[in-house]
Enzyme design. Structure first.
Site, PDB file in Angstrom:
ATOM      1  CG  ASP A   1      -1.716  -1.212   1.433  1.00  0.00           C
ATOM      2  OD1 ASP A   1      -2.178  -1.765   0.425  1.00  0.00           O
ATOM      3  OD2 ASP A   1      -1.890  -1.628   2.595  1.00  0.00           O
TER       4      ASP A   1
ATOM      5  CG  ASP B   1      -3.216  -4.761  -0.991  1.00  0.00           C
ATOM      6  OD1 ASP B   1      -4.360  -4.849  -1.449  1.00  0.00           O
ATOM      7  OD2 ASP B   1      -2.921  -5.204   0.135  1.00  0.00           O
TER       8      ASP B   1
ATOM      9  CG  ASP C   1      -5.731  -1.152   2.565  1.00  0.00           C
ATOM     10  OD1 ASP C   1      -6.477  -0.445   1.873  1.00  0.00           O
ATOM     11  OD2 ASP C   1      -5.345  -2.285   2.204  1.00  0.00           O
TER      12      ASP C   1
ATOM     13  NE  ARG D   1     -11.059  -3.889  -1.120  1.00  0.00           N
ATOM     14  CZ  ARG D   1     -10.095  -4.719  -0.727  1.00  0.00           C
ATOM     15  NH1 ARG D   1      -8.932  -4.209  -0.355  1.00  0.00           N
ATOM     16  NH2 ARG D   1     -10.297  -6.021  -0.711  1.00  0.00           N
TER      17      ARG D   1
END
Length: 584
Positions: free
Chosen positions: A276, A301, A305, A403
């Site tokens: 990330d 990824d 997050d 997302r």
């Protein structure tokens, strides 16, 4: 093609518990008895008999039905004032408890050019103001011993190490672009005692990253209080900022780049490298974090997050741009595909696509968008997810697959002035679908069951009892703007609460018609969703069912111009010291 018409705004209806934003769709308006605002109507037949039409993709959870409804907590005591020609200002509690100021009609100058925004428009707001608040390292003079200007990876490592040990460094200014992969850090950094840098999961395929490596930079002083920024919008490459076991952290005006590679190992699921750009709470919860005016390209990824247990976080004025392969012959995605092309038979997934109708240019087009943006709560049904509390506002997201601010597991998210533009991603998905449709039946079975290569185009996703309120935002060519389940639609434990108020939805349909609606997700036949599981009426998972802060929102019809001029790294040109402030 049906052409959009201009929007007209109804008065704001205020109550103590909820501001329900009236709006007219481009076609017609009628009063919605649930929301109190006008009911949006689609310009084309986007909804038939309570079912969503197919806008170029299939619902991954076949058979799910449209659920309408949702109630707010209503009360008395709100008021509205309107100065002639000026903004509407609402007081008395809005959006389930917050105080809301609606700025309309004055943000865009004649001809469509945005007027300069007052510095106060960039004040910190949202959940990061809650509790002790967020000040980072404070406003320090450049000659203060706690102010570190860094120009090399070694200087950055030394500054972060000093913060991690005692909090002695409070401001880190990134003076220029930095390449921070583990290999390119050099022996001097790698040999540091108490080194904040560690090697990340090893690169597997990208030729650039095979040379540079990827690193993780731990930021972890328990006492907290740090601002990391660049005055010129500098770029950090090949690194994850791993902010953990700390609080009161500010990250501003930085560009994050070059953290993606092709995924053969998990066949396109991107579940192996855990790269990330920023990780919050990975190794210990964090609180009171502000990430502002950053630009994110394409990572393996997620973009950022957030782990369970973390709270009071605000994202503001950020941009998500993906890869630039459409215009750059040496883009990061193109570098990867050129390397795979040289020996394609060695890479089963890539070889399958190349031998079943996908050209290199097809793959560049499809892969320009970022796959995953924000996952809040890394583990399903984890009780620590309940404290998650984040605000997303003034975010410009281009061609995100999934997302899209965010996927939430429990907790609370407030989003306003989000602009999710999936125009390129929808075209990419339709290109992908056309290539798959031309495959043999056996190849179609293989891509459906073996490989993950299909942009879902999900917007905001609330699951596991989470609460997401989205206001005055735009979803363009996003197939599923609001979702309430992404695991098991028949198990209510995996369903969340989600509500959209005064949201513009635009869809360029596969039959060349256009659907465009402005209204609330509770309006009859709204294409916003959610359509996955039975709708749970919205309420906050907060004490008193109210937001604990005030905020200012722009008219969503003016949002694109405002964000293109003011969001992302390098957009603001002002005094260096302004990046250290939280109010103006």
């Amino acid at each position: 093609m049906l052409r959009p018409r201009s929007f007209h705004h109804a008065p704001i209806l205020m109550t103590l518990g909820l501001a329900l934003f009236g709006a007219c769709s481009q076609a017609s308006s009628s009063t919605n008895p649930v929301s109190g605002g006008p009911q949006g109507s689609a310009t084309s037949s986007s909804v038939q008999g309570g079912q969503q039409s197919n806008f170029g993709g299939q619902n991954s959870e076949a058979g799910s039905s449209l659920g309408l409804g949702g109630t707010g907590v209503l009360g008395a005591g709100g008021s509205v004032s309107n100065a002639a020609g000026g903004p509407l200002t609402a007081t008395g509690g809005a959006a389930f408890g917050g105080s809301f100021n609606a700025i309309g009609g004055a943000s865009v100058a004649q001809g469509g050019a945005p007027e300069p925004l007052a510095p106060s428009r960039f004040n910190l707001t949202g959940f990061a103001t809650v509790g002790p608040g967020t000040t980072g390292g404070g406003v320090l003079p450049e000659n203060d011993p706690a102010y570190a200007k860094v120009t090399t990876p070694l200087e950055l490592a030394q500054a972060v190490r000093s913060f991690n040990k005692t909090g002695a460094i409070k401001v880190i200014e990134i003076m220029n672009d930095l390449d921070l992969g583990w290999t390119e850090l050099g022996a001097g950094v790698q040999a540091l005692d108490s080194n904040p840098f560690t090697p990340a999961i090893a690169t597997k395929l990208h030729p650039r990253l095979l040379t540079t490596g990827v690193s993780k930079l731990d930021i972890k002083y328990a006492g907290g209080g740090l601002t990391i920024f660049s005055a010129n919008g500098a770029t950090l490459r090949h690194v994850t900022l791993n902010i953990k076991s700390t609080n009161n952290i500010i990250v501003r005006n930085l560009r994050f780049d070059e953290m993606w590679e092709w995924d053969e190992e998990s066949t396109g699921a991107y579940d192996k490298n855990d790269w990330d750009f920023i990780n919050l709470g990975n190794g210990g919860a964090v609180s009171n974090v502000w990430i502002d005016h950053c630009t994110f390209t394409k990572s393996y990824d997620g973009i950022v997050d957030v782990k369970g247990g973390s709270s009071n976080i605000t994202f503001s004025w950020n941009t998500y741009v993906g890869d630039d392969g459409a215009t750059n012959p040496n883009s990061f995605v193109r570098q990867q595909l050129n390397a795979l092309e040289a020996n394609s038979a060695s890479y089963p997934m890539y070889n399958f696509l190349r031998t079943n109708g996908f050209s290199v240019e097809d793959l560049v087009t499809i892969l320009q968008g970022q796959d995953k943006a924000h996952l809040l709560g890394s583990n399903p049904l984890d009780p620590t997810n309940a404290v998650l509390s984040l605000t997303y506002h003034h975010q410009l997201a281009l061609n995100l697959w999934d997302r899209n601010m965010p996927r939430l597991r429990a907790g609370n998210v407030h989003g306003y002035n989000l602009y999710a533009d999936d125009t390129g991603a929808l075209a990419a998905k339709r290109l992908r679908d056309a290539r798959v449709a031309a495959m043999s039946a056996s190849a179609q079975q293989t891509i459906a069951n073996t490989y993950s290569f299909n942009p879902p185009l999900n917007g905001s996703i609330s699951t596991e009892g989470g609460a997401i309120l989205v206001e005055k935002s735009v979803y363009r060519d996003c197939l599923w703007p609001l979702r309430n389940n992404q695991t098991d639609v028949n198990n209510p434990a995996y369903t969340g609460k989600i509500l959209g108020l005064d949201v513009i939805y635009h869809m360029d349909n596969a039959d060349n018609t256009v659907t465009e609606v402005r209204g609330n997700s509770t309006d009859a036949n709204s294409p916003l969703g959610p359509f996955q599981a039975a709708v749970i009426p919205f309420s906050w998972n907060l004490q008193g069912n109210v937001l604990p802060y005030t905020y200012t929102a722009d008219d969503p019809a003016e949002l694109k111009a405002i964000l293109e001029a003011n969001a992302g790294a390098g957009a603001l040109k002002w005094e260096r010291s302004n990046w250290l402030k939280t109010t103006y």
